[in-house]
Design an enzyme around this catalytic site. Sequence first.
Site, PDB file in Angstrom:
ATOM      1  N   CYS A  28      34.792  41.621  87.227  1.00 45.18           N
ATOM      2  CA  CYS A  28      34.340  42.468  88.318  1.00 45.18           C
ATOM      3  C   CYS A  28      34.344  41.622  89.583  1.00 45.18           C
ATOM      4  O   CYS A  28      34.134  40.401  89.518  1.00 45.18           O
ATOM      5  CB  CYS A  28      32.929  42.977  88.016  1.00 45.18           C
ATOM      6  SG  CYS A  28      32.208  44.043  89.292  1.00 45.18           S
ATOM      7  N   ASN A  66      36.360  49.998  84.657  1.00 44.06           N
ATOM      8  CA  ASN A  66      34.937  50.274  84.555  1.00 44.06           C
ATOM      9  C   ASN A  66      34.643  51.339  83.501  1.00 44.06           C
ATOM     10  O   ASN A  66      35.483  52.205  83.261  1.00 44.06           O
ATOM     11  CB  ASN A  66      34.402  50.743  85.915  1.00 44.06           C
ATOM     12  CG  ASN A  66      34.098  49.586  86.835  1.00 44.06           C
ATOM     13  OD1 ASN A  66      33.622  48.545  86.399  1.00 44.06           O
ATOM     14  ND2 ASN A  66      34.383  49.749  88.122  1.00 44.06           N
ATOM     15  N   ARG A 117      36.046  61.252  88.041  1.00 47.14           N
ATOM     16  CA  ARG A 117      34.998  60.521  88.753  1.00 47.14           C
ATOM     17  C   ARG A 117      34.123  61.497  89.546  1.00 47.14           C
ATOM     18  O   ARG A 117      32.899  61.361  89.575  1.00 47.14           O
ATOM     19  CB  ARG A 117      35.601  59.481  89.691  1.00 47.14           C
ATOM     20  CG  ARG A 117      34.549  58.826  90.577  1.00 47.14           C
ATOM     21  CD  ARG A 117      35.088  57.736  91.468  1.00 47.14           C
ATOM     22  NE  ARG A 117      34.006  57.183  92.278  1.00 47.14           N
ATOM     23  CZ  ARG A 117      34.087  56.047  92.964  1.00 47.14           C
ATOM     24  NH1 ARG A 117      35.206  55.351  92.945  1.00 47.14           N
ATOM     25  NH2 ARG A 117      33.062  55.599  93.662  1.00 47.14           N
ATOM     26  N   TYR A 145      24.451  47.302  92.937  1.00 48.61           N
ATOM     27  CA  TYR A 145      24.203  48.434  92.051  1.00 48.61           C
ATOM     28  C   TYR A 145      22.735  48.535  91.642  1.00 48.61           C
ATOM     29  O   TYR A 145      22.298  49.581  91.157  1.00 48.61           O
ATOM     30  CB  TYR A 145      25.083  48.342  90.796  1.00 48.61           C
ATOM     31  CG  TYR A 145      26.524  48.670  91.046  1.00 48.61           C
ATOM     32  CD1 TYR A 145      27.006  49.962  90.895  1.00 48.61           C
ATOM     33  CD2 TYR A 145      27.416  47.682  91.463  1.00 48.61           C
ATOM     34  CE1 TYR A 145      28.343  50.269  91.139  1.00 48.61           C
ATOM     35  CE2 TYR A 145      28.750  47.973  91.718  1.00 48.61           C
ATOM     36  CZ  TYR A 145      29.202  49.270  91.550  1.00 48.61           C
ATOM     37  OH  TYR A 145      30.512  49.559  91.808  1.00 48.61           O
ATOM     38  N   HIS A 161      27.285  45.214  86.639  1.00 47.07           N
ATOM     39  CA  HIS A 161      26.625  46.161  87.533  1.00 47.07           C
ATOM     40  C   HIS A 161      25.117  46.227  87.282  1.00 47.07           C
ATOM     41  O   HIS A 161      24.453  47.197  87.658  1.00 47.07           O
ATOM     42  CB  HIS A 161      27.264  47.552  87.444  1.00 47.07           C
ATOM     43  CG  HIS A 161      28.642  47.577  88.021  1.00 47.07           C
ATOM     44  ND1 HIS A 161      29.369  48.736  88.187  1.00 47.07           N
ATOM     45  CD2 HIS A 161      29.456  46.577  88.497  1.00 47.07           C
ATOM     46  CE1 HIS A 161      30.550  48.449  88.727  1.00 47.07           C
ATOM     47  NE2 HIS A 161      30.620  47.144  88.922  1.00 47.07           N
TER      48      HIS A 161
END
Length: 426
Positions: free
Chosen positions: A169, A148, A93, A247, A199
């Site tokens: 989500c 995700n 990440r 987002y 998102h």
Amino acid sequence: MSNLKIAVIGSGSTYTPELIEGFLKRGDSLRVESLYLMDINADKNGVVSALAERMVREAGAKIRVVPTVSLEEAVEGADYVLGQVRVGGLACRILDEKIPPKYGMLGQETTGAGGMLKGLRTIPVILNVAREMEKRARKGAWLINFSNPSGMAAQALLEHTDVRMAGLCNNAVNMLKELKGLLPPGAKAFDYDYVGLNHLSWVTAVYAGGENVLPAWLAGPELGGRHDGHFGGDGVLAAAGAFPCHYLNYYYNQSGALAKLMEAEKSRGEQCVEIEAELLKKYRDETLRVKPAELEKRGGALYSEAAASLVDAIENDKGEHHVVNTANKGALPFMADDDVIEIKCVVGKNGPIPVPPKAEVSHHIIGLTQAVKAYERLAVKAAVTGCRKTALAALMTHPLVLDHAKAKPMLDEMLEANKAYLPLFK
């Protein structure tokens, strides 16, 4: 009610106590016989599973908690399989967040180039889970995936497997909670339209007593005054004509979001490493028998509501409204029937059935949704083929990238940095 076997794949996640709490709260409607907690990291899974066992005992529930490193054991005979994998862990990440800014691009774990790399790592693993389910799980079992990028994973599952699945989500849960809180006491029935992709989603109407009150809220202090700053400035929500998931900040406020990223001492992934270490230390405390409040710092607020309530709605044929990532099937006429979208659904024993929005969807939302879905389709194809050209085409399609002169070297660096987790890319 059946005696359910539920498998959690990626259960070493510090989010898992959220799931446990959600199922314990629903003990009257969900008779869970066993929870198989599977993770390839046995040490971390042991810590989380021990807390899960203590939570179950504290609640007086008769649920067998079985930690395992075997995917086959976890899905064997399972009724529901919950996916929450993070391939490459937080270390990957951090790469997703730190490489793109070197090229003047947003670094984020689900959006833009970083989101695509997470998809390239995650999709083959989720497909493998589904294929093991097809061989071993109970007939008609459900895969509910939170890993995700959830929408892209759901698109891959729809295209490449026959497993019954839904992408999930907690974004929508938080958005709808806020909107309900704006209604005055005694207000008539609350309803809403919700459209988009994971998102990349909007509440496009809020109905109170049959009247759409959202436009006034967007232009007023209720939503515009509260959120315009996050999305880039005065009037942005009114211009969008809908209440966006947070987002959309990365699209509406690209320069501000990138500047904030570049100025930060630590990336969000680096912050999460510290938060996770604190949580695991707390989880090791044998006197801890409930989900700690600190988990909300990790982004886990209402996570269990989205997960356990969806299982409850399917298992007990409740016919409830839930926002789910599922096949469009004509609900949005501007999207293909086999496009996975994020939309309000009626959920019962046959799973999610999309509910078409009552209000007209704006061209702004249509155009952005179509563009990002084109990117998602290409990214999914790249994930299952290992084709660099397709991955580059995906970035050249994404509204946050486009620029080949930056996309090509950025992709090369990101693929090299992730090569241990991308065996299809040679």
